[in-house]
Write a protein that holds these residues in place. Structure first.
Motif, PDB file in Angstrom:
ATOM      1  N   GLU A  28      -5.772  10.490  18.836  1.00  0.00           N
ATOM      2  CA  GLU A  28      -7.052  10.427  17.820  1.00  0.00           C
ATOM      3  C   GLU A  28      -6.673   9.164  17.180  1.00  0.00           C
ATOM      4  OE1 GLU A  28      -6.249  13.944  15.815  1.00  0.00           O
ATOM      5  OE2 GLU A  28      -7.195  15.133  17.349  1.00  0.00           O
ATOM      6  N   ILE A  29      -5.635   8.838  16.853  1.00  0.00           N
ATOM      7  CA  ILE A  29      -5.327   7.531  16.069  1.00  0.00           C
ATOM      8  C   ILE A  29      -5.581   6.225  16.709  1.00  0.00           C
ATOM      9  CG2 ILE A  29      -3.441   5.975  15.048  1.00  0.00           C
ATOM     10  CD1 ILE A  29      -2.130   8.701  14.266  1.00  0.00           C
ATOM     11  N   ARG A  30      -5.289   6.316  17.917  1.00  0.00           N
ATOM     12  CA  ARG A  30      -5.467   5.058  19.007  1.00  0.00           C
ATOM     13  C   ARG A  30      -6.943   5.115  19.301  1.00  0.00           C
ATOM     14  NH1 ARG A  30      -0.164   5.486  22.847  1.00  0.00           N
ATOM     15  NH2 ARG A  30       1.184   4.740  21.270  1.00  0.00           N
ATOM     16  N   ASN A  31      -7.843   6.337  19.305  1.00  0.00           N
ATOM     17  CA  ASN A  31      -9.191   6.256  19.507  1.00  0.00           C
ATOM     18  C   ASN A  31      -9.889   5.690  18.295  1.00  0.00           C
ATOM     19  OD1 ASN A  31      -9.178   7.431  21.959  1.00  0.00           O
ATOM     20  ND2 ASN A  31      -9.252   9.513  21.384  1.00  0.00           N
ATOM     21  N   VAL A  32      -9.064   5.796  17.087  1.00  0.00           N
ATOM     22  CA  VAL A  32      -9.898   5.023  15.792  1.00  0.00           C
ATOM     23  C   VAL A  32      -9.785   3.718  16.103  1.00  0.00           C
ATOM     24  CG1 VAL A  32      -9.354   4.899  13.291  1.00  0.00           C
ATOM     25  CG2 VAL A  32      -9.317   7.151  14.285  1.00  0.00           C
ATOM     26  N   ARG A  33      -8.845   3.273  16.721  1.00  0.00           N
ATOM     27  CA  ARG A  33      -8.743   1.701  16.898  1.00  0.00           C
ATOM     28  C   ARG A  33      -9.715   0.975  17.867  1.00  0.00           C
ATOM     29  NH1 ARG A  33      -2.317   1.848  17.245  1.00  0.00           N
ATOM     30  NH2 ARG A  33      -1.767   2.502  15.287  1.00  0.00           N
ATOM     31  N   GLY A  34      -9.840   2.285  18.790  1.00  0.00           N
ATOM     32  CA  GLY A  34     -10.889   1.844  19.987  1.00  0.00           C
ATOM     33  C   GLY A  34     -10.641   0.826  20.892  1.00  0.00           C
ATOM     34  N   GLU A  35     -11.264  -0.095  20.950  1.00  0.00           N
ATOM     35  CA  GLU A  35     -11.220  -1.481  21.817  1.00  0.00           C
ATOM     36  C   GLU A  35     -10.685  -2.404  20.973  1.00  0.00           C
ATOM     37  OE1 GLU A  35     -11.474  -1.612  25.225  1.00  0.00           O
ATOM     38  OE2 GLU A  35     -11.768   0.823  25.157  1.00  0.00           O
ATOM     39  N   LEU A  36     -10.602  -2.387  19.682  1.00  0.00           N
ATOM     40  CA  LEU A  36     -10.382  -3.282  18.711  1.00  0.00           C
ATOM     41  C   LEU A  36      -9.126  -4.238  19.319  1.00  0.00           C
ATOM     42  CD1 LEU A  36     -10.644  -2.439  15.006  1.00  0.00           C
ATOM     43  CD2 LEU A  36     -11.634  -4.187  16.313  1.00  0.00           C
ATOM     44  N   PRO A  37      -7.949  -3.579  19.577  1.00  0.00           N
ATOM     45  CA  PRO A  37      -6.895  -4.556  20.177  1.00  0.00           C
ATOM     46  C   PRO A  37      -7.062  -5.290  21.187  1.00  0.00           C
ATOM     47  CG  PRO A  37      -6.119  -2.208  19.686  1.00  0.00           C
ATOM     48  CD  PRO A  37      -7.430  -2.037  19.429  1.00  0.00           C
ATOM     49  N   LEU A  38      -7.885  -4.779  22.197  1.00  0.00           N
ATOM     50  CA  LEU A  38      -8.431  -5.528  23.362  1.00  0.00           C
ATOM     51  C   LEU A  38      -9.283  -6.795  22.933  1.00  0.00           C
ATOM     52  CD1 LEU A  38      -8.725  -2.781  26.164  1.00  0.00           C
ATOM     53  CD2 LEU A  38      -6.809  -4.689  26.095  1.00  0.00           C
ATOM     54  N   GLU A  39     -10.183  -6.157  21.985  1.00  0.00           N
ATOM     55  CA  GLU A  39     -11.041  -7.388  21.643  1.00  0.00           C
ATOM     56  C   GLU A  39     -10.375  -8.521  21.183  1.00  0.00           C
ATOM     57  OE1 GLU A  39     -14.687  -5.949  19.280  1.00  0.00           O
ATOM     58  OE2 GLU A  39     -14.320  -4.048  20.107  1.00  0.00           O
ATOM     59  N   VAL A  40      -9.510  -8.391  20.084  1.00  0.00           N
ATOM     60  CA  VAL A  40      -8.701  -9.177  19.472  1.00  0.00           C
ATOM     61  C   VAL A  40      -8.019 -10.169  20.461  1.00  0.00           C
ATOM     62  CG1 VAL A  40      -6.545  -9.634  17.734  1.00  0.00           C
ATOM     63  CG2 VAL A  40      -8.434  -8.048  17.242  1.00  0.00           C
ATOM     64  N   GLU A  41      -7.261  -9.457  21.361  1.00  0.00           N
ATOM     65  CA  GLU A  41      -6.562 -10.177  22.646  1.00  0.00           C
ATOM     66  C   GLU A  41      -7.456 -11.038  23.308  1.00  0.00           C
ATOM     67  OE1 GLU A  41      -4.122  -8.938  26.462  1.00  0.00           O
ATOM     68  OE2 GLU A  41      -4.080  -7.444  24.778  1.00  0.00           O
ATOM     69  N   ASP A  42      -8.779 -10.591  23.590  1.00  0.00           N
ATOM     70  CA  ASP A  42      -9.642 -11.241  24.325  1.00  0.00           C
ATOM     71  C   ASP A  42     -10.164 -12.547  23.687  1.00  0.00           C
ATOM     72  OD1 ASP A  42      -9.746  -9.684  26.693  1.00  0.00           O
ATOM     73  OD2 ASP A  42     -11.323  -8.526  26.050  1.00  0.00           O
ATOM     74  N   LEU A  43     -10.282 -12.330  22.260  1.00  0.00           N
ATOM     75  CA  LEU A  43     -10.890 -13.404  21.520  1.00  0.00           C
ATOM     76  C   LEU A  43      -9.749 -14.546  21.368  1.00  0.00           C
ATOM     77  CD1 LEU A  43     -12.687 -11.456  18.551  1.00  0.00           C
ATOM     78  CD2 LEU A  43     -13.915 -13.543  20.242  1.00  0.00           C
ATOM     79  N   GLU A  44      -8.580 -13.993  21.130  1.00  0.00           N
ATOM     80  CA  GLU A  44      -7.411 -14.919  21.134  1.00  0.00           C
ATOM     81  C   GLU A  44      -7.342 -15.938  22.382  1.00  0.00           C
ATOM     82  OE1 GLU A  44      -4.175 -12.659  18.100  1.00  0.00           O
ATOM     83  OE2 GLU A  44      -4.274 -12.177  20.224  1.00  0.00           O
ATOM     84  N   ASP A  45      -7.302 -15.227  23.469  1.00  0.00           N
ATOM     85  CA  ASP A  45      -7.384 -15.879  24.791  1.00  0.00           C
ATOM     86  C   ASP A  45      -8.596 -17.078  24.789  1.00  0.00           C
ATOM     87  OD1 ASP A  45      -5.204 -14.618  25.628  1.00  0.00           O
ATOM     88  OD2 ASP A  45      -6.309 -13.259  27.017  1.00  0.00           O
ATOM     89  N   GLU A  46      -9.747 -16.626  24.148  1.00  0.00           N
ATOM     90  CA  GLU A  46     -10.927 -17.429  24.157  1.00  0.00           C
ATOM     91  C   GLU A  46     -10.595 -18.750  23.340  1.00  0.00           C
ATOM     92  OE1 GLU A  46     -15.161 -16.133  24.219  1.00  0.00           O
ATOM     93  OE2 GLU A  46     -14.370 -14.100  24.338  1.00  0.00           O
ATOM     94  N   VAL A  47     -10.167 -18.335  21.911  1.00  0.00           N
ATOM     95  CA  VAL A  47     -10.104 -19.433  21.064  1.00  0.00           C
ATOM     96  C   VAL A  47      -8.858 -20.277  21.740  1.00  0.00           C
ATOM     97  CG1 VAL A  47      -8.870 -19.862  18.888  1.00  0.00           C
ATOM     98  CG2 VAL A  47     -10.804 -18.123  19.163  1.00  0.00           C
ATOM     99  N   ALA A  48      -7.884 -19.711  22.387  1.00  0.00           N
ATOM    100  CA  ALA A  48      -6.958 -20.672  23.024  1.00  0.00           C
ATOM    101  C   ALA A  48      -7.471 -21.570  23.884  1.00  0.00           C
ATOM    102  CB  ALA A  48      -5.672 -19.727  23.421  1.00  0.00           C
TER     103      ALA A  48
END
Length: 260
Positions: A28-48
């Protein structure tokens, strides 16, 4: 971590159900985060990636501009040679020498034309690269801003839930240590194969929780006796009786209360 004694079937069922409650809360805790960690990781890759591309484009510009300077210097050398050969033509003794110098002049003029053509092409390339750089900078700025907001959003959620998740992960590991390896492997296998992650469920109104299939009365009696591990023939989930489930929920709720 080895157990100090062999657990009874009832103790195993209780440990499994406790583990299920804890793991469900972690889900339930991880569902609250949803796809946010993956979104952040993808954006970091794009920015890099965009940053690296910009650095490469800007480096290319420097190289092209240096090449233009070299070509301009070469043109000056060709012009100086033309001037020198033209001066030498005034002192020639015969047509052969004159023609040889004329060919040298023509060659230098062709070299100048070629260099000027190359300079023109390089200037055109610079304009194109500057346009690409401008677009890339704009895109990088947008992605960086988006990343900043997403990171802030994730940080807010993490600050609210990390303490609880760390506590629950520790408790999950403690309960896992109570369960024999074979049974724990079965629990994890069932958990990974069902959509909601529920590997251990209680009997509710004659059916396994979340299922429309009725459990036969004799099987319900066997489940309530807590003498052996029984699974739902339809879903494969491990079944516990409602009373055991209620007792364990109350116990784990007290455990959850320790977090705050």
């Amino acid at each position: 971590m080895a157990t100090t004694k062999e657990l009874s079937v009832e103790e195993k069922l209780r440990a499994l159900y406790d583990l299920q409650i804890i793991d469900t809360r972690i889900d339930e805790i991880r569902n609250v985060r949803g796809e946010l960690p993956l979104e952040v990781e993808d954006l970091e890759d794009e920015v890099a990636g965009l940053t690296t591309r910009l650095e490469k484009l800007q480096s290319d510009l420097v190289v092209i501009e240096d090449n233009i300077k070299s070509k301009k210097a070469a043109i000056e050398e060709h012009q100086a040679a033309i001037k020198r050969y033209t001066e030498q033509q005034k002192d020639v003794r015969n047509n052969r020498e004159f023609n040889a110098l004329t060919k040298e002049v023509e060659f230098q003029e062709l070299e100048i034309q070629l260099a000027e053509k190359q300079i023109k092409e390089m200037k055109s390339s610079i304009e194109h690269k500057k346009e690409v750089i401008s677009n890339s900078k704009e895109k990088l700025e947008q992605k960086s801003t988006h990343l900043k907001h997403k990171k802030a959003e994730l940080d807010d959620i993490m600050s609210e839930t990390q303490k609880e998740e760390d506590f629950l992960l520790q408790k999950s590991a403690e309960f896992e240590a109570l369960i024999e390896e074979r049974l724990l492997a079965a629990y994890k296998r069932i958990r990974s194969s069902v959509r909601n992650g529920l590997a251990v469920v209680s009997i509710e109104r004659g059916a396994s929780a979340g299922s429309f299939f009725t459990i036969p009365p004799q099987t319900q009696v066997e489940i309530a006796s807590r003498k052996k591990i029984i699974t739902d023939e339809h879903s494969g989930r491990i079944l516990v009786d409602a009373m055991l489930a209620e007792e364990e929920r109350e116990k784990i709720e007290k455990l959850f209360a320790q977090i705050n």
